[in-house]
Design an enzyme around this catalytic site. Structure first.
Site, PDB file in Angstrom:
ATOM      1  N   TYR A  92     -11.359 -73.886   2.379  1.00 57.26           N
ATOM      2  CA  TYR A  92     -10.984 -74.897   1.379  1.00 57.26           C
ATOM      3  C   TYR A  92      -9.788 -75.716   1.888  1.00 57.26           C
ATOM      4  CZ  TYR A  92     -10.011 -76.856  -3.265  1.00 57.26           C
ATOM      5  OH  TYR A  92      -9.797 -77.709  -4.332  1.00 57.26           O
ATOM      6  N   ALA A 139      -8.858 -76.061   5.017  1.00 60.95           N
ATOM      7  CA  ALA A 139      -9.301 -76.842   6.184  1.00 60.95           C
ATOM      8  C   ALA A 139     -10.009 -78.114   5.724  1.00 60.95           C
ATOM      9  CB  ALA A 139     -10.229 -75.996   7.052  1.00 60.95           C
ATOM     10  N   ASP A 192     -27.798 -84.619  -3.386  1.00 57.43           N
ATOM     11  CA  ASP A 192     -27.002 -83.684  -2.588  1.00 57.43           C
ATOM     12  C   ASP A 192     -26.260 -84.541  -1.564  1.00 57.43           C
ATOM     13  OD1 ASP A 192     -25.912 -81.962  -0.758  1.00 57.43           O
ATOM     14  OD2 ASP A 192     -27.618 -80.591  -0.754  1.00 57.43           O
TER      15      ASP A 192
END
Ligand SMILES: NC(=O)c1ccc[n+]([C@@H]2O[C@H](COP(=O)([O-])OP(=O)(O)OC[C@H]3O[C@@H](n4cnc5c(N)ncnc54)[C@H](OP(=O)(O)O)[C@@H]3O)[C@@H](O)[C@H]2O)c1
Length: 267
Positions: free
Chosen positions: A154, A156, A63
């Site tokens: 998205y 930003a 991750d």
């Protein structure tokens, strides 16, 4: 043009979608590839698929919003291949929805998946990439040119990615590290493609795109080989970029009108 035979590339978000095709194109071009993504089942399936094609990629589940997991990705890659010559920051999370309906948590998740993953990986891989005078590529979108309705987090994130890549490009000049940003248009979705909605659910994407995953992946390869700084893909992407340059007010007018059309809202 640089030959990438025998060079090592980490492709983030390569257990599906565009990242998987980027990995395949790089393997076919003679590079060693590190596959990555959080879903380890999908990751192993992609690794197996490539092995059956005669390639030997490394697969590391991580991750990338967590710096420790990025460290693990980079360290295991360096231990295995001895070096890293390129980092393709492709991991991302597409999202559609109106800002007034998006929770703060969802907004942060989209920013983290699209921006923080790339920042974390770049930070940790940078010393290795300085040693090899390697390449860092950011997979962005036409959403980094001008804000779009129904895509505020998205846009930003991708605009943040553009700012980050521009700063990094200047800082890396003296180290001769290549930094490139690729703006994709809307890419043909695979049958299982989903997009996060403002209510937190994942919905299938049905519209046809403006370019194939293969053409997107080939553009990444071209960017690395020619050490290009920026590529804007697709005719609509190029028009958006040009109109934003000469008449941003006109672009704002067109996009504001477009948001009310059925086609725009479909996915
Ligand atoms: N598709 C388009 O039309 C389009 C257009 C313009 C730009 N782009 C950009 O192209 C890139 C790839 O898009 P795509 O359509 O192929 O997306 P996708 O199918 O949703 O795949 C996203 C990939 O990123 C990984 N990922 C997401 N969050 C992660 C995290 N926190 N840590 C590690 N890996 C993570 C996912 O794997 P896991 O979920 O297993 O972690 C998956 O492999 C994205 O950056 C996207 O913004 C796409």
């Amino acid at each position: 043009m640089r030959d990438i035979t025998g060079k090592t590339f980490i492709v983030t978000g390569s257990n599906r979608g565009i990242g998987k095709v980027i990995a395949k194109v790089f393997l076919e071009a003679g590079a060693s590839v590190v596959l990555s993504g959080r879903n380890s089942e999908r990751l192993e399936a992609v690794k197996l698929e490539f092995e059956q094609m005669g390639f030997s990629p490394l697969a590391i589940s991580a991750d990338l919003t967590i710096p420790e997991e990025c460290k693990q990705l980079v360290n295991v890659s360096v231990n295995h291949f001895g070096k890293i010559d390129g980092l393709i920051n492709n991991a991302g999370l597409p999202m559609r929805g109106r800002f007034e309906r998006i929770s703060a948590e969802l907004f942060a998740e989209v920013i983290n998946a699209n921006l923080l993953t790339a920042v974390n990986c770049t930070k940790i891989a940078l010393p290795e990439l300085i040693k090899t005078r390697g390449s860092i590529v950011f997979i962005s979108s036409v959403a980094d040119i001008h804000g779009l309705p129904n895509a505020s987090p998205y846009c930003a994130a991708k605009m943040g990615l553009r700012g980050f890549s521009e700063s990094l490009k200047m800082e890396m000049h003296k180290h001769k590290v290549h930094v490139g940003i690729l703006r994709l248009g809307f890419v043909d979705p695979p049958p299982d493609k989903t997009v996060l909605r403002d209510d937190g659910t994942y919905q299938p994407v049905v519209s046809k795109g403006h370019q194939s995953q293969e053409s997107a992946a080939r553009a990444v390869l071209r960017m690395v080989k020619k050490r290009k700084r920026r590529i804007t893909m697709t005719i609509p992407g190029k028009i958006l970029s040009f109109v934003n340059w000469i008449a941003p007010w006109l672009l704002r007018l067109i996009v504001t009108r477009m948001q009310y059309s059925m086609k725009y809202n479909r996915d």
